[in-house]
Motif scaffolding. Structure first.
Motif, mmCIF file in Angstrom:
data_model
loop_
_atom_site.group_PDB
_atom_site.id
_atom_site.type_symbol
_atom_site.label_atom_id
_atom_site.label_comp_id
_atom_site.label_asym_id
_atom_site.label_seq_id
_atom_site.Cartn_x
_atom_site.Cartn_y
_atom_site.Cartn_z
ATOM 1 N N GLY A 83 -9.900 8.238 0.369
ATOM 2 C CA GLY A 83 -10.947 8.012 1.354
ATOM 3 C C GLY A 83 -11.198 6.561 1.704
ATOM 4 O O GLY A 83 -11.968 6.272 2.635
ATOM 5 N N VAL A 84 -10.572 5.643 1.001
ATOM 6 C CA VAL A 84 -10.737 4.209 1.285
ATOM 7 C C VAL A 84 -9.599 3.759 2.194
ATOM 8 O O VAL A 84 -8.420 3.924 1.848
ATOM 9 N N GLN A 85 -9.935 3.203 3.348
ATOM 10 C CA GLN A 85 -8.883 2.772 4.269
ATOM 11 C C GLN A 85 -8.227 1.495 3.757
ATOM 12 O O GLN A 85 -8.874 0.479 3.537
ATOM 13 N N GLU B 155 2.118 1.135 0.381
ATOM 14 C CA GLU B 155 2.483 0.409 1.589
ATOM 15 C C GLU B 155 3.134 1.390 2.559
ATOM 16 O O GLU B 155 3.508 2.507 2.185
ATOM 17 N N VAL B 156 3.294 0.949 3.805
ATOM 18 C CA VAL B 156 4.110 1.668 4.790
ATOM 19 C C VAL B 156 5.235 0.734 5.198
ATOM 20 O O VAL B 156 4.999 -0.460 5.443
ATOM 21 N N GLU B 157 6.461 1.256 5.234
ATOM 22 C CA GLU B 157 7.580 0.428 5.668
ATOM 23 C C GLU B 157 8.461 1.213 6.632
ATOM 24 O O GLU B 157 8.524 2.441 6.572
ATOM 25 N N ASN B 158 9.115 0.489 7.524
ATOM 26 C CA ASN B 158 10.059 1.101 8.462
ATOM 27 C C ASN B 158 11.453 1.108 7.850
ATOM 28 O O ASN B 158 11.948 0.061 7.419
ATOM 29 N N LYS B 159 12.061 2.273 7.821
ATOM 30 C CA LYS B 159 13.444 2.373 7.337
ATOM 31 C C LYS B 159 14.396 2.260 8.532
ATOM 32 O O LYS B 159 15.230 3.119 8.768
ATOM 33 N N THR C 225 -6.105 -5.023 0.059
ATOM 34 C CA THR C 225 -6.956 -4.559 -1.038
ATOM 35 C C THR C 225 -6.208 -4.628 -2.362
ATOM 36 O O THR C 225 -4.978 -4.696 -2.400
ATOM 37 N N MET C 226 -6.948 -4.565 -3.443
ATOM 38 C CA MET C 226 -6.363 -4.599 -4.782
ATOM 39 C C MET C 226 -6.278 -3.207 -5.386
ATOM 40 O O MET C 226 -6.026 -3.051 -6.581
ATOM 41 N N ILE C 227 -6.462 -2.166 -4.573
ATOM 42 C CA ILE C 227 -6.469 -0.799 -5.076
ATOM 43 C C ILE C 227 -5.057 -0.389 -5.493
ATOM 44 O O ILE C 227 -4.109 -0.489 -4.706
#
Length: 348
Positions: A302-304, A255-259, A270-272
């Motif tokens: 390589g998978v977005q 994930e990306v999160e803001n600190k 996605t389930m990746i």
């Protein structure tokens, strides 16, 4: 000793000087703190948002932060010094330079690293004109080095070859899948009960990313044991708390999160999942903005995983100068390998 001086002077003059932890440094003269008043003014307002606790936060151009509670506007903290950019940077026709005590250090928005140095300490600055100049410091926050002063002193003496690692370690090791390749290994133990997190990471403070600028990042990771929480942070040393976005692993997924601010999370549908004991590649693209015009993109092998508009910059005047890689936060014993890192302000 030359290598040590340059690393320490750049890191300490920016980070330790800002938070006021270095002894003998020139005191920062802060604006007078006003008393609580009724309501929060909108004049000279830089940002206004509600934090995760529902508090109404006001950030002003002078760097002061106020909390609006029950109709009263109460001073909370000095978030940044209003002249932080002119104090720390010089912009000329030749480029943008970070001001060190003795030198003008060029910023480094583009760099690649394969960790093939003979020794760990040789990853760091050895000469101001060295084209390999990038990493400025490292952090080993652990039960044996909990505080800023403790882990900064530890990094200094390791670079001086006058001491060794304590519990957390960073070493150059053989690639488990390719014996002819060398990679970097971050090994951290769990934090003690009186700590928020354990850290074992490399840092560069030579970036310069502002609003509407693009940042591209890529690296390969290999989780040998445990699970890091965050593996790369894009931060700002001039603001209290070093705010910025970071890539984290939650429920075995990236994930990306803001600190900072409302602590926004950007998650993938996605389930990746991230694998254990095998290499996987992480790629990030950020177009920085303090509004919903920002862009957050993330790939795994390589998978977005995501391409989302959103806030990824603390304030309109912020400069994201920190790249921190490795185990930038962990709650359990973890061993993480990393290789083939690159960062750029243009696509790759």
């Amino acid at each position: 000793m030359v290598r040590t001086f340059l690393v320490i002077s750049i890191f300490l003059s920016i980070f330790i000087g800002f938070v006021g932890c270095s002894e003998g440094s020139e005191p920062v003269i802060r604006p007078e703190i006003p008393k609580a008043q009724e309501g929060c003014a909108t004049d000279n307002l830089l940002e206004n948002f509600s934090d995760p606790n529902g508090n109404d936060i006001f950030i002003y151009e002078d760097g002061q932060v106020f909390l609006n509670s029950n109709g009263n506007c109460q001073f909370e903290l000095q978030y940044f010094e209003p002249d932080f950019e002119e104090r720390n940077y010089t912009i000329t026709s030749s480029g943008i330079f970070l001001k060190d005590e003795r030198d003008m250090v060029p910023i480094k928005n583009s760099y690649s690293e394969n960790f093939e140095a003979p020794r760990f300490v040789e990853l760091f600055i050895s000469d101001i004109d060295d084209p390999n100049l990038f990493w400025t410091n490292f952090t080993l926050q652990s039960p044996k080095a909990k505080t800023v002063s403790e882990y900064v002193a530890l990094s200094q003496c390791i670079l001086d070859d006058s001491c060794d690692f304590l519990d957390n370690t960073i070493t150059l090791v053989q690639d488990p899948e390719n014996t002819s390749n060398q990679v970097i290994e971050f090994s951290s133990i769990a934090p003690s009960a009186d700590m928020v997190t354990s850290k074992c990471s490399l840092t560069s403070v030579l970036g310069y990313f502002k609003k509407d600028m693009d940042l591209w990042y890529e690296a390969r990771y290999f989780i040998k044991s445990g699970m890091p929480y965050s593996i790369v942070d894009f931060e700002n040393v001039y603001f209290e708390g070093s705010p910025g976005p970071r890539v984290v692993i939650r429920d075995n997924k990236l994930e990306v999160e803001n600190k900072f601010g409302a602590k926004l999370r950007f998650t993938s549908a996605t389930m990746i999942e991230v694998p254990q004991n095998q290499w996987f590649k992480v790629k990030v693209h950020l177009k920085f903005s303090n509004t919903d015009n920002g862009l957050i993109e993330l790939w795994q092998d390589g998978v977005q995983l995501m391409s989302m508009a959103g806030i990824n910059l603390p304030t309109a005047n912020a400069i994201q100068n920190i790249l921190e890689v490795g185990i930038s936060a962990s709650q359990e014993p973890t061993v993480l390998l990393m290789d083939d890192m690159r960062i750029s302000n243009t696509p790759f």
